[in-house]
Motif scaffolding. Structure first.
Motif, PDB file in Angstrom:
ATOM      1  N   ASP A 162       0.833  -1.196   0.000  1.00  0.00           N
ATOM      2  CA  ASP A 162       0.000   0.000   0.000  1.00  0.00           C
ATOM      3  C   ASP A 162       0.876   1.259   0.000  1.00  0.00           C
ATOM      4  O   ASP A 162       2.106   1.175  -0.095  1.00  0.00           O
ATOM      5  N   ASP A 163       0.246   2.413   0.111  1.00  0.00           N
ATOM      6  CA  ASP A 163       0.961   3.689   0.067  1.00  0.00           C
ATOM      7  C   ASP A 163       1.962   3.830   1.206  1.00  0.00           C
ATOM      8  O   ASP A 163       3.050   4.391   1.016  1.00  0.00           O
ATOM      9  N   ASN A 164       1.609   3.371   2.395  1.00  0.00           N
ATOM     10  CA  ASN A 164       2.530   3.464   3.527  1.00  0.00           C
ATOM     11  C   ASN A 164       3.781   2.628   3.284  1.00  0.00           C
ATOM     12  O   ASN A 164       4.897   3.044   3.621  1.00  0.00           O
ATOM     13  N   ASP A 165       3.602   1.454   2.695  1.00  0.00           N
ATOM     14  CA  ASP A 165       4.758   0.612   2.360  1.00  0.00           C
ATOM     15  C   ASP A 165       5.633   1.298   1.311  1.00  0.00           C
ATOM     16  O   ASP A 165       6.866   1.226   1.363  1.00  0.00           O
ATOM     17  N   TYR A 166       4.986   1.939   0.357  1.00  0.00           N
ATOM     18  CA  TYR A 166       5.736   2.633  -0.689  1.00  0.00           C
ATOM     19  C   TYR A 166       6.569   3.765  -0.090  1.00  0.00           C
ATOM     20  O   TYR A 166       7.749   3.934  -0.440  1.00  0.00           O
ATOM     21  N   ALA A 167       5.981   4.531   0.829  1.00  0.00           N
ATOM     22  CA  ALA A 167       6.722   5.609   1.492  1.00  0.00           C
ATOM     23  C   ALA A 167       7.888   5.042   2.288  1.00  0.00           C
ATOM     24  O   ALA A 167       8.980   5.635   2.327  1.00  0.00           O
ATOM     25  N   TYR A 168       7.680   3.886   2.901  1.00  0.00           N
ATOM     26  CA  TYR A 168       8.760   3.215   3.640  1.00  0.00           C
ATOM     27  C   TYR A 168       9.885   2.820   2.685  1.00  0.00           C
ATOM     28  O   TYR A 168      11.073   2.987   3.002  1.00  0.00           O
ATOM     29  N   ALA A 169       9.536   2.305   1.526  1.00  0.00           N
ATOM     30  CA  ALA A 169      10.544   1.909   0.541  1.00  0.00           C
ATOM     31  C   ALA A 169      11.375   3.117   0.106  1.00  0.00           C
ATOM     32  O   ALA A 169      12.601   3.008  -0.055  1.00  0.00           O
ATOM     33  N   ARG A 170      10.745   4.265  -0.070  1.00  0.00           N
ATOM     34  CA  ARG A 170      11.487   5.474  -0.415  1.00  0.00           C
ATOM     35  C   ARG A 170      12.435   5.860   0.712  1.00  0.00           C
ATOM     36  O   ARG A 170      13.574   6.296   0.469  1.00  0.00           O
ATOM     37  N   LEU A 171      11.985   5.699   1.951  1.00  0.00           N
ATOM     38  CA  LEU A 171      12.830   5.992   3.104  1.00  0.00           C
ATOM     39  C   LEU A 171      14.062   5.091   3.126  1.00  0.00           C
ATOM     40  O   LEU A 171      15.194   5.558   3.349  1.00  0.00           O
ATOM     41  N   VAL A 172      13.861   3.798   2.879  1.00  0.00           N
ATOM     42  CA  VAL A 172      14.974   2.849   2.859  1.00  0.00           C
ATOM     43  C   VAL A 172      15.951   3.206   1.738  1.00  0.00           C
ATOM     44  O   VAL A 172      17.173   3.199   1.927  1.00  0.00           O
ATOM     45  N   ALA A 173      15.415   3.521   0.568  1.00  0.00           N
ATOM     46  CA  ALA A 173      16.266   3.866  -0.571  1.00  0.00           C
ATOM     47  C   ALA A 173      17.101   5.109  -0.280  1.00  0.00           C
ATOM     48  O   ALA A 173      18.284   5.181  -0.649  1.00  0.00           O
ATOM     49  N   ASN A 174      16.522   6.079   0.379  1.00  0.00           N
ATOM     50  CA  ASN A 174      17.258   7.300   0.722  1.00  0.00           C
ATOM     51  C   ASN A 174      18.338   7.032   1.762  1.00  0.00           C
ATOM     52  O   ASN A 174      19.390   7.691   1.771  1.00  0.00           O
ATOM     53  N   ARG A 175      18.089   6.059   2.631  1.00  0.00           N
ATOM     54  CA  ARG A 175      19.068   5.739   3.670  1.00  0.00           C
ATOM     55  C   ARG A 175      20.284   5.016   3.089  1.00  0.00           C
ATOM     56  O   ARG A 175      21.400   5.166   3.587  1.00  0.00           O
ATOM     57  N   TYR A 176      20.046   4.219   2.037  1.00  0.00           N
ATOM     58  CA  TYR A 176      21.134   3.437   1.424  1.00  0.00           C
ATOM     59  C   TYR A 176      21.214   3.762  -0.071  1.00  0.00           C
ATOM     60  O   TYR A 176      20.917   2.905  -0.926  1.00  0.00           O
ATOM     61  N   PRO A 177      21.639   4.956  -0.417  1.00  0.00           N
ATOM     62  CA  PRO A 177      21.610   5.380  -1.824  1.00  0.00           C
ATOM     63  C   PRO A 177      22.530   4.579  -2.733  1.00  0.00           C
ATOM     64  O   PRO A 177      22.332   4.574  -3.956  1.00  0.00           O
TER      65      PRO A 177
END
Length: 243
Positions: A162-177
């Motif tokens: 869902d949208d919350n999971d998608y926002a979490y995925a963006r957070l993870v990606a930003n943490r480990y660029p």
């Protein structure tokens, strides 16, 4: 038995159904036991203690013998999964297997770091998003990334419902660029659920609808470095085990 590994199942050769190695022929070594209880886990038979009697304690040599029987002694990709395989003493298995030409990929939620991650060919970190009901230990995840060292291919794979999971995925990606990111549509109707037995037939229409939603979401967001994947094995075989 000291040094033994708790095994839920060993099967293959089949193809990897998700993540960076999707489509690659592999033998799966699925360990028993997990420190998480995700709401939508699709391998509860390798997680919940009530299935412990179905697990087998095996030595690294015995596991490798079974892998070689399945692969007819040909070098093969060995996918270490679970449960959480990082809870098991896998260093001797990896060492012995690599001496015979096998390559090793391990998938873990990143809750427990091990020094032997550096011996892997692939470390697939799959931190669990909000829909799982689990909270991420970011320091533990950082430690897992660091433990793998530069000789191991490190990637991140996030299941998105869902949208919350998608926002979490963006957070993870930003943490480990520096790490490649794979987005995976989850299986909402697994073979075994927390409420009891599911069914071997998967809800393919639901999987494809949510896959299309995720593709559209990534495209609209301009997130062009992410790789969006279905669950290939579920599309091909449903929820059947051992394929």
């Amino acid at each position: 038995m000291k040094g033994s590994i708790r095994i839920s199942e060993i099967f293959g050769p089949t193809v990897q159904g998700e993540g960076p190695l999707i489509g690659r022929p592999t033998v799966f070594v699925r360990t028993g036991g997990c420190d998480y209880r995700c709401r939508w886990c699709d391998t509860l038979y390798a997680v919940l203690p009530e299935f412990r009697e179905d697990w087998t304690l095996m030595t690294p040599t015995a596991i490798l013998t079974e892998v070689e029987r399945l692969s007819s002694s040909a070098p093969v990709l060995v996918s270490l999964s679970g449960g959480n395989p990082a809870l098991q003493p896998l260093a001797p298995l990896i060492e012995q297997g690599r001496q015979k030409g096998h390559t090793f990929a391990l998938e873990t939620q990143g809750s427990v770091a091990q020094s032997w991650f550096a011996a892997l060919d692939w470390l697939i970190l799959s931190p669990k998003p909000p829909s799982s009901g689990m909270a991420t230990d970011w320091q533990a995840l950082d430690d897992c990334v660091a433990a793998a060292k530069s000789g191991t291919q490190r990637v991140v794979k996030v299941t998105v419902f869902d949208d919350n999971d998608y926002a979490y995925a963006r957070l993870v990606a930003n943490r480990y660029p520096a790490l490649p990111v794979y987005l995976q549509v989850g299986n909402s109707a697994p073979l075994i659920t927390h409420a009891g037995p599911g069914r071997e037939e998967a809800d393919i229409d639901d999987l494809m609808q949510r896959f299309r939603w995720l593709v559209d979401k990534v495209a609209a967001d301009g997130w062009f470095t992410a790789t969006v994947l279905p669950q290939l094995h579920v599309l091909a075989w449903g929820n059947r085990r051992g394929v």
